[in-house]
Design an enzyme around this catalytic site. Structure first.
Site, short mmCIF file in Angstrom:
data_model
loop_
_atom_site.label_atom_id
_atom_site.label_comp_id
_atom_site.label_asym_id
_atom_site.label_seq_id
_atom_site.Cartn_x
_atom_site.Cartn_y
_atom_site.Cartn_z
CG HIS A 131 61.12 -73.09 -57.42
ND1 HIS A 131 62.38 -73.60 -56.98
CD2 HIS A 131 61.19 -72.68 -59.31
CE1 HIS A 131 62.14 -74.17 -58.22
NE2 HIS A 131 61.35 -73.84 -59.31
CD GLU A 158 61.23 -73.61 -53.39
OE1 GLU A 158 60.89 -74.44 -54.33
OE2 GLU A 158 62.06 -72.51 -53.43
NE ARG A 199 59.41 -76.14 -59.54
CZ ARG A 199 60.32 -76.98 -58.79
NH1 ARG A 199 60.72 -76.93 -57.53
NH2 ARG A 199 61.84 -76.97 -59.29
CG HIS A 205 65.09 -72.26 -54.62
ND1 HIS A 205 65.53 -72.85 -55.83
CD2 HIS A 205 65.99 -72.34 -55.24
CE1 HIS A 205 65.13 -72.51 -56.85
NE2 HIS A 205 66.60 -71.84 -56.39
CD GLU A 244 66.32 -76.30 -52.50
OE1 GLU A 244 65.46 -76.28 -52.01
OE2 GLU A 244 66.45 -75.81 -53.36
#
Lengths: 99, 306
Positions: B66, B69, B124, B193, B267
């Site tokens: 993505h 990020e 994204r 991510h 994440e």
């Protein structure tokens, strides 16, 4: 280049599952052009949404009338992006001679 | 690369130059494998860290699928240098690399990343146009053939979670699929991510527990404990569907279904109120703490061959 003047990122905290589903309903309100930075998961986890300026008032009214608690995580996204860009450029200027 | 500034964000060309420099500096350890091209024709570069052998058991790490990020691509760059620096110095990294290979794709969505630098910082998805729609791009973390098209992805090309017209329709995804299948000996797959501090394992498209759930859960717990030991960054962990939400067509669901047991998604932080616009001064602390968790997963993979 897309700019984001007046866009705000709201951090929304649901009190219960009813409020969580009210927040989730925002996903279907296409006209608001919302960008879910952090999606709806559970009551314990805040939801972060980037709200374009043209939708700000409507979204805030929607939340306030449902007594859903939110805070403004980013007041003006473009200000933050300008700072990020400036930092990249100044760091690159410093690095240039070294390279 | 000793003078590369890991504490700031870099353009795609600077990252690609870094990759080439790292290869040139370490010809006996690092090589660059181009596994395909993005829609706009950019090379999909994967750094291979190998000390020999042929088709050794391998570990995959990717960042930046993505594109917005940014802390993930920046951390991936730091990981690449860390591996090179630690090989021959750190016993755990040395032991792993004496028996296994590590593959690291830093800019997994190059078209999207370029676009975040030039046109839209909030982008994204990939950048391939969608026929019949004015909206561009597919969410590359919904495009995998794992529960593809199920709940937890959108069929609307204008949505940020648009799954694409069919599984593996995106070259950025298909290139990894083909590479993983042709290599055939990956033992761990870690897709990184940001943001929200989570360490997740399969599944996202079904509530059916992964058959290795207990082991994956325990390893995740150990990994986030070590991660938190550095700066106190608190993570949550668990299966995707139980920890965040239902997501279909996800990367690690596909890799797990390929038999790659140690499949995880990170994440990374923002512990504050910056979201995707994490200040550059947090890049190195983020990479350092994440590395501790990555080492747990890589060490466990090395010590538990299957």
């Amino acid at each position: 280049k897309e700019t984001f003047e007046g866009h705000q990122v709201l951090r929304i905290v649901a009190k219960d599952d009813v409020q969580l589903s009210l927040i989730k309903d925002l996903e279907d309100m296409i006209e608001f052009e919302l960008d879910f930075w952090r999606g709806v998961t559970d009551v314990a986890t805040p939801v972060d949404i980037r709200v374009p300026m043209h939708s700000l008032q409507s979204v805030k009214i929607y939340l306030e009338t449902q007594d859903v608690e939110y805070s403004i995580m980013i007041e003006d996204l473009q200000v933050l992006l300008d700072e990020e860009q400036e930092e990249m450029e100044s760091a690159a200027r410093v690095a240039e001679p070294r390279n | 690369t000793d003078s590369f500034d890991f504490s700031r964000y870099h353009s795609i060309s600077e990252i690609y130059s870094f990759q080439d420099m790292l290869v040139a500096e370490n010809p006996n350890l690092v090589s660059k494998v181009v596994i395909g091209q993005s829609y706009e024709g950019r090379p999909l570069n994967v750094l291979k860290f190998s000390t020999g052998g042929t088709n050794r058991p391998a570990i995959w790490i990717d960042t930046g699928i993505h594109s917005r990020e940014w802390v993930t691509q920046a951390s991936g760059t730091w990981f690449a240098k860390k591996i090179v620096t630690d090989y021959g110095r750190d016993p755990a990294v040395t032991a792993i690399l004496n028996k296994m290979d590590i593959f690291l794709e830093i800019v997994t969505n190059p078209d999207g990343y370029f676009y975040t630098h030039t046109s839209n910082r909030m982008w994204r998805k990939t950048r391939k146009p969608n026929s019949g729609s004015s909206c561009v791009g597919v969410d590359p973390n919904r495009n995998w053939d794992a529960g593809f098209g199920g709940p937890g992805a959108s069929s609307n090309p204008c949505s940020e979670t648009y799954r694409g017209p069919r599984a593996h329709s995106e070259s950025e995804v298909k290139s990894i699929v083909d590479f993983v299948k042709s290599h055939g000996n990956f033992k761990a797959f870690i897709s990184i991510h940001s943001y929200s501090q989570m360490l997740l394992y399969p599944y996202g498209y079904t509530t059916t527990p992964a058959k290795d759930q207990a082991e994956l859960h325990n390893l995740a717990q150990r990994a986030i404990t070590d991660l938190a030991s550095l700066y106190g960054t608190r993570y949550r962990f668990g299966s995707i569907i139980n920890t965040i939400y239902q997501a279909s067509g996800g990367t690690i669901d596909w890799t797990y279904n390929q038999g790659i047991k140690y499949s995880y998604t990170f994440e990374l932080r923002d512990t504050g109120r910056y979201g995707f616009i994490l200040p550059a001064n947090q890049i190195i602390p983020t990479a350092e703490e994440t590395w501790l968790a990555l080492m747990d997963i890589m060490d466990h993979t090395f010590k538990n061959p299957y």
